[in-house]
Motif scaffolding. Structure first.
Motif, PDB file in Angstrom:
ATOM      1  N   ALA A   1       0.855  -1.161   0.060  1.00 59.48           N
ATOM      2  CA  ALA A   1       0.002   0.157   0.146  1.00 59.48           C
ATOM      3  C   ALA A   1       0.841   1.265   0.040  1.00 59.48           C
ATOM      4  O   ALA A   1       1.310   1.634   0.947  1.00 59.48           O
ATOM      5  N   PRO A   2       1.341   1.909  -1.143  1.00 59.25           N
ATOM      6  CA  PRO A   2       2.224   2.775  -1.187  1.00 59.25           C
ATOM      7  C   PRO A   2       1.706   3.959  -0.400  1.00 59.25           C
ATOM      8  O   PRO A   2       0.412   4.108  -0.382  1.00 59.25           O
ATOM      9  N   LYS A   3       2.800   4.623   0.094  1.00 60.87           N
ATOM     10  CA  LYS A   3       2.412   6.029   0.900  1.00 60.87           C
ATOM     11  C   LYS A   3       1.358   6.795  -0.239  1.00 60.87           C
ATOM     12  O   LYS A   3       1.662   7.046  -1.386  1.00 60.87           O
ATOM     13  N   GLY A   4       0.585   7.485   0.507  1.00 61.54           N
ATOM     14  CA  GLY A   4      -0.475   8.281  -0.241  1.00 61.54           C
ATOM     15  C   GLY A   4      -1.734   7.592  -0.742  1.00 61.54           C
ATOM     16  O   GLY A   4      -2.626   8.061  -0.982  1.00 61.54           O
ATOM     17  N   GLN A   5      -1.762   6.140  -0.868  1.00 67.14           N
ATOM     18  CA  GLN A   5      -2.686   5.409  -1.225  1.00 67.14           C
ATOM     19  C   GLN A   5      -3.763   5.131  -0.049  1.00 67.14           C
ATOM     20  O   GLN A   5      -3.288   4.920   1.046  1.00 67.14           O
ATOM     21  N   SER A   6      -4.914   5.505  -0.377  1.00 70.52           N
ATOM     22  CA  SER A   6      -6.003   5.385   0.824  1.00 70.52           C
ATOM     23  C   SER A   6      -6.159   4.054   1.193  1.00 70.52           C
ATOM     24  O   SER A   6      -6.403   3.137   0.258  1.00 70.52           O
TER      25      SER A   6
END
Length: 113
Positions: free
Chosen positions: A65-70
Motif C-alpha cells: 500500500a504505497p504512501k499516499g494510497q488510501s
C-alpha cells in the motif's frame, strides 16, 4: 486489545510482555494493560526511533500500500494478506528466521510450560 485478551486469556502477559504505542487518542485505553500484566510504553511525539520495529513494519507494508494510497480501498482480506506476507519474510536481525516462526515457537514454549 480485548480480542487479544480473549484469545490469550491469562497468558496475555507472557505473550505480550511490553507494548509501545504513540500518544494518539486511539491508544488511550492502553493504560489499563498493566492490570493485565503487560507493560505499556508511550513513545514521545515525532520520536520514530523509539518505535523502530513499528517503523520497519510500516516500510515493509508500503510495498503493498504505497504512501499516499488510501487504505479505504483495501479490504480486510487485503490487509491480512499483506500482513501474512510481511510476517513470512526472513529477517537478518532474526538470524534469517521469520517473525511468524519465532512467534509460533514462543507460543509453543508458553503453552507447553
Amino acid at each position: 486489545m480485548q480480542g487479544l485478551r480473549e484469545e490469550y486469556g491469562d497468558k496475555l502477559a507472557q505473550v505480550f510482555k511490553t507494548i509501545t504505542v504513540d500518544n494518539g487518542s486511539e491508544f488511550a485505553t492502553f493504560a489499563s494493560l498493566p492490570e493485565w500484566g503487560t507493560k505499556v510504553y508511550y513513545a514521545h511525539p515525532y520520536s520514530y526511533w523509539e518505535r523502530p520495529q513499528n517503523e520497519r513494519s510500516n516500510g515493509l507494508y508500503r510495498r503493498y500500500a504505497p504512501k499516499g494510497q488510501s487504505m479505504d480501498n483495501l479490504s480486510d482480506e487485503d490487509v491480512e494478506h499483506a500482513a501474512d506476507l510481511i510476517c513470512g519474510l526472513p529477517r537478518k536481525e532474526l538470524g534469517y528466521r521469520t517473525p511468524e516462526k519465532l512467534f509460533d515457537a514462543c507460543l509453543d514454549e508458553i503453552y507447553t510450560a
